[in-house]
Design a protein around this motif. Structure first.
Motif, PDB file in Angstrom:
ATOM      1  N   GLU A  63       0.816  -1.219   0.000  1.00 33.94           N
ATOM      2  CA  GLU A  63       0.000   0.000   0.000  1.00 33.94           C
ATOM      3  C   GLU A  63       0.846   1.262   0.000  1.00 33.94           C
ATOM      4  OE1 GLU A  63      -0.414  -2.582   1.977  1.00 33.94           O
ATOM      5  OE2 GLU A  63      -2.418  -3.347   1.476  1.00 33.94           O
ATOM      6  N   LEU A 110       1.375   2.605  -3.491  1.00 35.67           N
ATOM      7  CA  LEU A 110       0.210   3.324  -3.999  1.00 35.67           C
ATOM      8  C   LEU A 110       0.120   4.718  -3.382  1.00 35.67           C
ATOM      9  CD1 LEU A 110      -2.480   3.257  -5.527  1.00 35.67           C
ATOM     10  CD2 LEU A 110      -3.492   2.062  -3.576  1.00 35.67           C
ATOM     11  N   LEU A 111       0.326   4.783  -2.071  1.00 38.72           N
ATOM     12  CA  LEU A 111       0.217   6.068  -1.381  1.00 38.72           C
ATOM     13  C   LEU A 111       1.327   7.019  -1.828  1.00 38.72           C
ATOM     14  CD1 LEU A 111      -0.818   4.722   2.133  1.00 38.72           C
ATOM     15  CD2 LEU A 111      -2.283   5.883   0.487  1.00 38.72           C
ATOM     16  N   ARG A 115       0.258   8.518  -5.176  1.00 35.47           N
ATOM     17  CA  ARG A 115      -0.766   9.551  -4.976  1.00 35.47           C
ATOM     18  C   ARG A 115      -0.154  10.839  -4.444  1.00 35.47           C
ATOM     19  NH1 ARG A 115      -5.319   5.865  -1.748  1.00 35.47           N
ATOM     20  NH2 ARG A 115      -6.092   4.718  -3.557  1.00 35.47           N
ATOM     21  N   ARG A 141     -14.668   8.982  -7.679  1.00 33.06           N
ATOM     22  CA  ARG A 141     -15.172   7.610  -7.589  1.00 33.06           C
ATOM     23  C   ARG A 141     -16.659   7.580  -7.927  1.00 33.06           C
ATOM     24  NH1 ARG A 141     -11.886   4.517  -2.721  1.00 33.06           N
ATOM     25  NH2 ARG A 141      -9.903   4.709  -3.809  1.00 33.06           N
ATOM     26  N   ARG A 181     -13.119  12.395  -3.422  1.00 34.14           N
ATOM     27  CA  ARG A 181     -12.390  12.161  -2.178  1.00 34.14           C
ATOM     28  C   ARG A 181     -11.057  12.905  -2.212  1.00 34.14           C
ATOM     29  NH1 ARG A 181      -9.523   6.257  -0.963  1.00 34.14           N
ATOM     30  NH2 ARG A 181      -8.264   6.947   0.802  1.00 34.14           N
ATOM     31  N   TYR A 238      -4.320  10.325   6.505  1.00 30.61           N
ATOM     32  CA  TYR A 238      -3.438   9.396   5.801  1.00 30.61           C
ATOM     33  C   TYR A 238      -1.987   9.868   5.806  1.00 30.61           C
ATOM     34  CZ  TYR A 238      -6.778   6.148   3.656  1.00 30.61           C
ATOM     35  OH  TYR A 238      -7.697   5.161   3.435  1.00 30.61           O
ATOM     36  N   ASP A 250     -12.652   7.299   1.816  1.00 27.99           N
ATOM     37  CA  ASP A 250     -12.296   5.888   1.695  1.00 27.99           C
ATOM     38  C   ASP A 250     -13.500   5.020   2.081  1.00 27.99           C
ATOM     39  OD1 ASP A 250     -10.593   3.608   1.418  1.00 27.99           O
ATOM     40  OD2 ASP A 250     -10.368   3.565   3.591  1.00 27.99           O
TER      41      ASP A 250
END
Ligand code: IPM
Ligand code: MG
Length: 368
Positions: free
Chosen positions: A90, A93-94, A97, A107, A135, A142, A249
């Motif tokens: 993860e 991915l973060l 971003r 989304r 979002r 986060y 999320d």
């Protein structure tokens, strides 16, 4: 103009399987519509960890910064559960971003007519449903500092920080107002201003932008817990929802399930415009790596294919071809081709991942 570029990061679990079907779609657009893409592929998540000991190498990160769009499959899986937090899939991915500064995560939760019976809600509550959740994706709890696990008074304390600056709220709110204008002109902002200062600021900033620059957009506010309840009670009351990273999320998972299948839902993560005027962008399905069905040919490739449709629309200026691809997916569903996630138990033989991809290619060809 140079050939538009695309970086494919298939990732883990079902990621590579569903990405195989997207490649067929891309080949179709090249062959039949003359759309050329300069495609490169690389590793992310557990796959990158296995090869390089990190879920995202600096080289891959640099490549992602250069391309017109990134298409990501999924990251994570049980094999990586015990890894140190800093190298968990993860984190790759973060990092994408955060370093690409993809602050607006779109989304959509759309109910396909053919799947209205598939929702856990009554069909009349969700048929025709078309919601867009925006979002915030690069801040909030986060990423907020301080964070960590500390020792205090002889015990451990886990700490995360919810933090939003005015400018962070401002830019995602504007993205949401702009989208509302292109849709049904309604925006609902969700936070917890009743218990969180970041929520109070969020509400103030959104209200001010609305009054000053978007008086034509009907703006409402909800506490996020009530918003979750309203999404399940009467989802069609919403058009565009804007919310922070953590609430987004959770609320986007709720909204996704309203539609009947996580396997159908794409997403776009957009940042600031690049030199060519298009936003920095990464596209990914809302679903995860689905380790329980990995390698069995059962995965539904639709969400990743629809993510590519969003790329056609938001990164490549090909709105009409995006419409064509979305219509092809809809036609395949209407004709009754279903992967296992779109079937009730005992309903017949499900289509495999490749059969679903082939059916979508056939529907594209039929659209010519
Ligand atoms: C999502 C996922 C991610 C998130 C995970 C995989 C880090 O749940 O994209 O919604 O929490 O943002
Ligand atoms: Mg999630």
């Amino acid at each position: 103009m140079s050939t538009p570029s695309l970086l494919i990061l298939a990732g883990d679990g079902i990621g590579p399987e569903v990405m195989g079907e997207v490649k067929k779609i891309i080949a179709w657009f090249d062959d039949k519509r003359g759309l050329k893409f300069d495609i490169s592929e690389d590793l992310v998540g557990g796959a990158a960890y296995d090869a390089h000991g990190t879920p995202l190498t600096d080289e891959t990160m640099a490549k992602a910064q250069e391309v017109d769009a990134v298409l990501l499959g999924a990251v994570g899986g049980p094999a990586y559960d015990d890894l140190d937090f800093s190298v968990k899939p993860e984190r790759g991915l973060l990092r994408l971003r955060k370093e690409m500064d993809l602050f607006a995560n779109l989304r959509p939760a759309q109910c396909f007519d053919a799947l209205a019976d598939f929702s856990s809600l009554k069909p009349e509550l969700i048929s025709g449903l078309d919601i867009m959740i925006v979002r915030e994706l690069t801040s909030g709890v986060y990423f907020g500092e301080p964070r960590g696990i500390f020792e205090e008074n002889g015990e451990r304390v886990g700490l995360n920080t919810q933090r939003y600056t005015e400018s962070e709220i401002d830019r995602v709110a504007r993205a949401a107002f702009e989208l509302a204008r292109k849709r049904n002109n309604r925006l609902c902002s969700m936070e917890k201003a009743n218990v969180m200062e970041s929520g109070i600021l969020w509400r103030e900033v959104v209200t001010k932008i609305g009054a000053e620059d978007y008086p034509d957009v009907e703006l409402s506010h909800m506490y996020a817990d009530n918003g979750a309840m309203q999404l399940v009670r009467n989802p069609k009351q919403f058009d565009v929802i804007v919310t922070d990273n953590l609430f987004g999320d959770i609320l986007s998972d709720v909204a996704a399930m309203l539609t009947g299948s996580l396997g159908m839902l794409p997403s776009a993560s957009l940042g600031v415009p690049m030199a060519n005027g298009m936003p920095k962008a990464m596209y990914e399905p809302v679903h995860g790596s689905a380790p329980d069905i990995t390698g069995q040919g059962k995965a539904n490739p639709s969400a990743t294919i629809l993510s590519f449709a969003m790329a056609l629309r938001y990164s490549y200026g090909q709105g009409a071809e995006a419409d064509r691809l979305e219509a092809a997916v809809e036609k395949v569903l209407a004709d009754g081709t279903r992967t296992a996630d779109l079937m009730q138990k005992g309903e017949g033989t499900p289509a495999s991942t490749t059969e679903m991809g082939d059916a979508i290619v056939a529907a594209l060809t039929a659209s010519l």
